[in-house]
Design an enzyme around this catalytic site. Structure first.
Site, PDB file in Angstrom:
ATOM      1  N   GLY A 126       0.767  -1.244   0.000  1.00  0.00           N
ATOM      2  CA  GLY A 126       0.000   0.000   0.000  1.00  0.00           C
ATOM      3  C   GLY A 126       0.796   1.290   0.000  1.00  0.00           C
ATOM      4  O   GLY A 126       0.380   2.271  -0.615  1.00  0.00           O
TER       5      GLY A 126
ATOM      6  N   ASP B 190      -4.817   1.423  11.023  1.00  0.00           N
ATOM      7  CA  ASP B 190      -6.207   1.182  11.428  1.00  0.00           C
ATOM      8  C   ASP B 190      -6.198   0.668  12.876  1.00  0.00           C
ATOM      9  O   ASP B 190      -6.153   1.466  13.815  1.00  0.00           O
ATOM     10  CB  ASP B 190      -6.808   0.189  10.428  1.00  0.00           C
ATOM     11  CG  ASP B 190      -8.264  -0.141  10.697  1.00  0.00           C
ATOM     12  OD1 ASP B 190      -8.924   0.584  11.441  1.00  0.00           O
ATOM     13  OD2 ASP B 190      -8.752  -1.145  10.130  1.00  0.00           O
TER      14      ASP B 190
ATOM     15  N   GLY C  38      -3.725  -0.788  14.255  1.00  0.00           N
ATOM     16  CA  GLY C  38      -2.374  -0.583  14.759  1.00  0.00           C
ATOM     17  C   GLY C  38      -1.612  -1.879  14.995  1.00  0.00           C
ATOM     18  O   GLY C  38      -0.433  -1.854  15.345  1.00  0.00           O
TER      19      GLY C  38
ATOM     20  N   THR D 209      -0.579  -4.170  12.841  1.00  0.00           N
ATOM     21  CA  THR D 209       0.527  -4.355  11.899  1.00  0.00           C
ATOM     22  C   THR D 209       1.715  -3.488  12.309  1.00  0.00           C
ATOM     23  O   THR D 209       2.845  -3.983  12.424  1.00  0.00           O
ATOM     24  CB  THR D 209       0.094  -3.979  10.459  1.00  0.00           C
ATOM     25  OG1 THR D 209      -1.078  -4.707  10.133  1.00  0.00           O
ATOM     26  CG2 THR D 209       1.191  -4.258   9.456  1.00  0.00           C
TER      27      THR D 209
HETATM   28  P1  IMP Z   1      -3.969  -2.393  10.909  1.00  0.00           P
HETATM   29  O1  IMP Z   1      -5.399  -2.730  11.274  1.00  0.00           O
HETATM   30  O2  IMP Z   1      -3.558  -1.062  11.472  1.00  0.00           O
HETATM   31  O3  IMP Z   1      -3.039  -3.509  11.291  1.00  0.00           O
HETATM   32  O4  IMP Z   1      -3.942  -2.236   9.345  1.00  0.00           O
HETATM   33  C1  IMP Z   1      -3.487  -3.275   8.551  1.00  0.00           C
HETATM   34  C2  IMP Z   1      -3.557  -2.976   7.087  1.00  0.00           C
HETATM   35  O5  IMP Z   1      -4.933  -3.050   6.688  1.00  0.00           O
HETATM   36  C3  IMP Z   1      -3.109  -1.617   6.600  1.00  0.00           C
HETATM   37  O6  IMP Z   1      -1.730  -1.514   6.421  1.00  0.00           O
HETATM   38  C4  IMP Z   1      -3.811  -1.576   5.271  1.00  0.00           C
HETATM   39  O7  IMP Z   1      -3.065  -2.263   4.299  1.00  0.00           O
HETATM   40  C5  IMP Z   1      -5.107  -2.292   5.547  1.00  0.00           C
HETATM   41  N1  IMP Z   1      -6.208  -1.337   5.752  1.00  0.00           N
HETATM   42  C6  IMP Z   1      -6.742  -0.898   6.928  1.00  0.00           C
HETATM   43  N2  IMP Z   1      -7.737  -0.022   6.703  1.00  0.00           N
HETATM   44  C7  IMP Z   1      -7.831   0.104   5.348  1.00  0.00           C
HETATM   45  C8  IMP Z   1      -8.673   0.891   4.467  1.00  0.00           C
HETATM   46  O8  IMP Z   1      -9.548   1.677   4.878  1.00  0.00           O
HETATM   47  N3  IMP Z   1      -8.450   0.733   3.133  1.00  0.00           N
HETATM   48  C9  IMP Z   1      -7.497  -0.094   2.625  1.00  0.00           C
HETATM   49  N4  IMP Z   1      -6.692  -0.834   3.405  1.00  0.00           N
HETATM   50  C10 IMP Z   1      -6.862  -0.739   4.744  1.00  0.00           C
HETATM   51 MG    MG Z   2      -0.607  -1.364   4.459  1.00  0.00          MG
END
Ligand code: IMP
Ligand code: MG
Length: 172
Positions: free
Chosen positions: A41, A100, A102, A104
């Protein structure tokens, strides 16, 4: 047909990236900065950021995939592309498209710490904090978003829409 509701235009994105790059250029002056983009991304954001930063710096990438099954799958991540740069003594700025929950980023910070950089900071283009589960310090944010699924400017839905120059709220 899914509906795409505009969130940020190409010009708004350019202004936000320019502002972030100015701050980063000031903050890291004279320091061995390495930008590390989180694939896939962040490739678009990183490409714009690197060209707006006015101080010398290196770039590298890593890629993480969540594994396990079910709803808690992203609590554990596996590095599917490791960093290739020797980070010892360098100042690392992790570059993400969106944070999102957090989960990751929390895992990535732990992974980078083991590579013994001088410092680690986090830059995300979008901070979507309503579902945050890990308390992460984000040092540079382009835009704070409310809940909703965003696409464009590198962000995908099932590998589509990454190429859109603007950011949109995807309504399925
Ligand atoms: P996390 O929930 O912070 O671990 O987010 C993990 C990954 O989910 C991010 O790096 C994005 O690749 C993907 N992601 C989270 N929210 C969105 C969104 O609204 N659109 C597209 N990808 C998302
Ligand atoms: Mg990402």
């Amino acid at each position: 047909m899914p509906e795409l509701v505009p969130v940020l235009s190409k010009d708004e994105i350019h202004n936000l990236v320019f502002g972030l790059a100015q701050k980063i250029s000031l903050d890291y002056q004279g320091r061995p900065l390495v930008l590390i983009g989180v694939l896939k991304g962040a490739f678009v954001f990183l490409a714009d950021l690197t060209r707006n930063i006015t101080i010398p710096h290196e770039i590298d990438f890593l890629r993480a995939a969540s594994y396990g099954s079910g709803t808690s799958s992203s609590e554990k991540i596996k590095m599917t592309k490791e960093v290739e740069t020797d980070l010892q003594g360098k100042d690392v700025l992790l570059v993400e498209d969106i944070i999102d929950t957090g989960l990751t980023m929390a895992c990535l910070i732990e992974y980078i710490k083991k590579l013994k950089p001088n410092s680690i900071k986090v830059c995300t283009f979008i901070d979507k904090h309503q579902r945050r589960r890990k308390d992460i310090k984000i040092d540079y944010t382009g835009h704070i978003a409310k809940e909703g699924f965003l696409v464009g400017y590198g962000l995908d839905y099932a590998e589509s829409y990454r190429n859109l120059p603007g950011i949109y709220h995807l309504k399925l």
